[in-house]
Design a protein around this motif. Structure first.
Motif, short mmCIF file in Angstrom:
data_model
loop_
_atom_site.label_atom_id
_atom_site.label_comp_id
_atom_site.label_asym_id
_atom_site.label_seq_id
_atom_site.Cartn_x
_atom_site.Cartn_y
_atom_site.Cartn_z
N ASP A 28 23.02 21.12 41.89
CA ASP A 28 23.59 21.02 43.29
C ASP A 28 25.02 21.01 43.24
O ASP A 28 25.50 19.88 42.91
CB ASP A 28 22.94 19.96 43.97
CG ASP A 28 23.15 20.00 45.57
OD1 ASP A 28 24.34 20.55 45.88
OD2 ASP A 28 22.37 19.61 46.23
N ARG A 29 25.66 21.70 43.65
CA ARG A 29 27.20 21.49 43.43
C ARG A 29 27.64 20.64 44.57
O ARG A 29 28.91 20.46 44.59
CB ARG A 29 27.80 23.13 43.71
CG ARG A 29 27.33 24.03 42.53
CD ARG A 29 28.06 25.29 42.64
NE ARG A 29 29.66 25.25 42.24
CZ ARG A 29 30.01 25.00 40.76
NH1 ARG A 29 29.13 25.25 39.87
NH2 ARG A 29 31.26 24.82 40.64
N ALA B 8 26.47 12.65 52.67
CA ALA B 8 25.75 11.77 53.39
C ALA B 8 24.03 12.19 53.42
O ALA B 8 23.38 11.43 53.36
CB ALA B 8 26.15 11.70 54.82
N ALA B 9 23.92 13.41 53.47
CA ALA B 9 22.37 13.99 53.72
C ALA B 9 21.67 13.87 52.21
O ALA B 9 20.53 14.06 52.36
CB ALA B 9 22.60 15.30 54.08
N GLU B 10 22.41 13.56 51.27
CA GLU B 10 21.96 13.50 49.94
C GLU B 10 21.64 12.21 49.42
O GLU B 10 20.93 11.88 48.38
CB GLU B 10 22.75 14.41 49.02
CG GLU B 10 23.26 15.79 49.41
CD GLU B 10 21.92 16.66 49.40
OE1 GLU B 10 21.07 16.60 48.97
OE2 GLU B 10 22.05 17.64 50.46
N PHE C 154 19.25 7.46 46.08
CA PHE C 154 19.05 6.15 45.76
C PHE C 154 17.18 5.99 45.32
O PHE C 154 16.85 5.23 44.72
CB PHE C 154 19.43 5.36 47.10
CG PHE C 154 19.33 3.78 46.85
CD1 PHE C 154 19.58 3.22 45.51
CD2 PHE C 154 19.02 3.12 47.93
CE1 PHE C 154 19.53 1.94 45.57
CE2 PHE C 154 19.36 1.83 47.57
CZ PHE C 154 19.53 1.23 46.38
N ARG C 155 16.64 6.77 46.43
CA ARG C 155 15.23 6.85 46.04
C ARG C 155 14.84 7.18 44.49
O ARG C 155 13.95 6.62 44.04
CB ARG C 155 14.42 7.43 46.99
CG ARG C 155 13.21 7.61 46.70
CD ARG C 155 12.14 8.34 47.70
NE ARG C 155 12.23 7.53 49.16
CZ ARG C 155 11.48 6.70 49.62
NH1 ARG C 155 10.51 6.50 48.90
NH2 ARG C 155 11.58 6.08 51.02
N GLY C 156 15.38 8.24 44.24
CA GLY C 156 15.23 8.82 42.86
C GLY C 156 15.58 7.61 41.71
O GLY C 156 14.94 7.58 40.64
#
Length: 411
Positions: A255-256, A377-379, A384-386
């Motif tokens: 993901d760029r 922000a959307a990622e 963090f969960r990963g």
């Protein structure tokens, strides 16, 4: 052939002179070693193995120690961390010191818990070397020891359950052996293989000596020989294999919008601070900044390596109980990451989650660099969960608590 009496007498005198001179040289050398050991013991309260220090590459010549309140170990001042600082004329000569000696070694000791705060990276601080040189992430020492090897030394921790020092209950102690690095004492900006091994043995010996002094029952085993050099970074995220392997496995580097490099170490659940840093290369950060400049008022174009990043930490045990997300002070924040809870710092793009692993509290933190926190922000929630999912699965953790999705917002 008969040697004339005059020649024989001259030879005897010469041999006596050589013998006396040799004895004098040996005597001076013996005295120098004895005095060096005395200096080390005086500075380091007899805790740091003097023979190990004398085996370090810059330890030749005359040794002295810093005679000051700071720079000399005083056990009565524990639980505050204590250190000792040593100088040598060998180090001074090799660096061209005008004073004739140079500070070359620091030994330090302390106990857990302590009042020292654990603070993750701050959003305005670049990770890595700001001049574009390699950065050397710390690596686990291994050998069944809770310890880390850094680009300048080795730190180890030794459990001391139900221990006590100067009236305070403790659960562990730590010891650190550090070489003041830089040319000519490094190879490719790292410690030499010889000095890495000596520093590891010095740190372990210091910890064991402190444990004996404090009445702790346990001892650390000898560290492994041939401690490998640190891996220079950042490295491509597509090759992550340690603490950032989860990032590669999830396909995030493709993901760029996300970081394309990592600073990582081997995984080791014994460590009290395990880190994975996701780094945007200068070219990727610059491209993203140009594409989002209108939404980044006051944020300049990233011009240094590691200026845009996402840093992730896991603090374990007693250290997890004193994690603060900001530096405090009149302008900084002072949010404490509480075990059993999760959230975000009130002023900065820094988040924390918590869990329990083998009965020990764990705090997991994430810091996003200023500017990049808006762009990504959307990622950030899925990153963090990963990370938390990976750490807690590796360590067999339970009671995982994550921040609310609404906290991952662009301010």
């Amino acid at each position: 052939m008969k040697v004339p009496d005059g020649v024989r007498k001259a030879l005897n005198v010469l041999l006596c002179v050589v013998a006396v001179a040799g004895t004098g040289f040996a005597g001076r050398e013996i005295w120098q070693v004895w005095d060096a050991r005395r200096q080390i013991d005086a500075a380091c309260a007899g805790l740091v193995p003097a023979g190990r220090v004398l085996a370090l590459s810059p330890a030749g010549g005359t040794l002295t120690h810093r005679q000051a309140e700071e720079g000399t170990i005083e056990l009565e001042s524990l639980p505050s961390g204590q250190d000792c600082e040593l100088f040598s004329t060998e180090a001074g000569e090799r660096t061209g010191s005008a004073s004739g000696a140079r500070w070359f070694f620091t030994g330090a000791v302390g106990v857990v818990p302590s009042s020292e705060r654990q603070t993750p990276e701050q959003p305005w601080d670049p990770v890595g070397d700001p001049f574009g040189r390699y950065t050397y992430p710390a690596q686990p020492l291994g050998g069944g020891i809770a310890g880390m090897v850094t680009d300048s030394g080795v730190v180890v921790e030794l459990p001391c359950p139900r221990g006590e020092v100067n009236g305070q209950r403790i659960s562990a102690l730590w010891a650190r052996a550090t070489l003041m690095t830089g040319r000519p004492f490094t190879e490719r900006e790292q410690l030499t293989a010889h000095d890495r091994d000596v520093l590891a043995r010095t740190a372990v010996g210091t910890a064991n000596n402190l444990a004996e002094r404090l009445g702790c029952p346990g001892r650390l085993p000898d560290p492994p020989d041939g401690i490998p050099a640190l891996t220079p970074g950042p490295t491509p995220a597509s090759r992550a294999s340690g603490t950032c392997a989860w990032y590669r496995a999830a396909g995030f580097p493709r993901d760029r919008l996300l970081p394309d490099q990592v600073l990582e170490s081997r995984t080791d659940a014994r460590l009290w601070d395990e880190r994975c840093v996701l780094v945007l290369s200068r070219s990727r950060a610059s491209t993203l900044w140009h594409g989002h400049a209108d939404s980044l008022p006051g944020v300049g174009r990233p011009s240094r390596p590691g200026q845009w990043f996402v840093a992730l930490h896991t603090y374990s045990g007693e250290q997890a109980k004193n994690v603060h997300l900001g530096t405090g002070g009149s302008t900084g924040s002072n949010t404490r990451a509480e075990p059993g809870k999760a959230g975000r710092d009130g002023r900065q793009p820094v988040w924390w989650a918590s869990s329990v692993c083998a009965g020990r509290a764990q705090i997991h933190t994430m810091t996003a660099a200023y500017g990049y926190d808006t762009v990504a922000a959307a990622e950030l929630e899925k990153l963090f969960r990963g990370y938390v999912d990976d750490v807690t699965a590796r360590r067999g953790c339970t009671d995982v608590t994550l921040p609310a999705p609404a906290s991952f917002r662009a301010d």
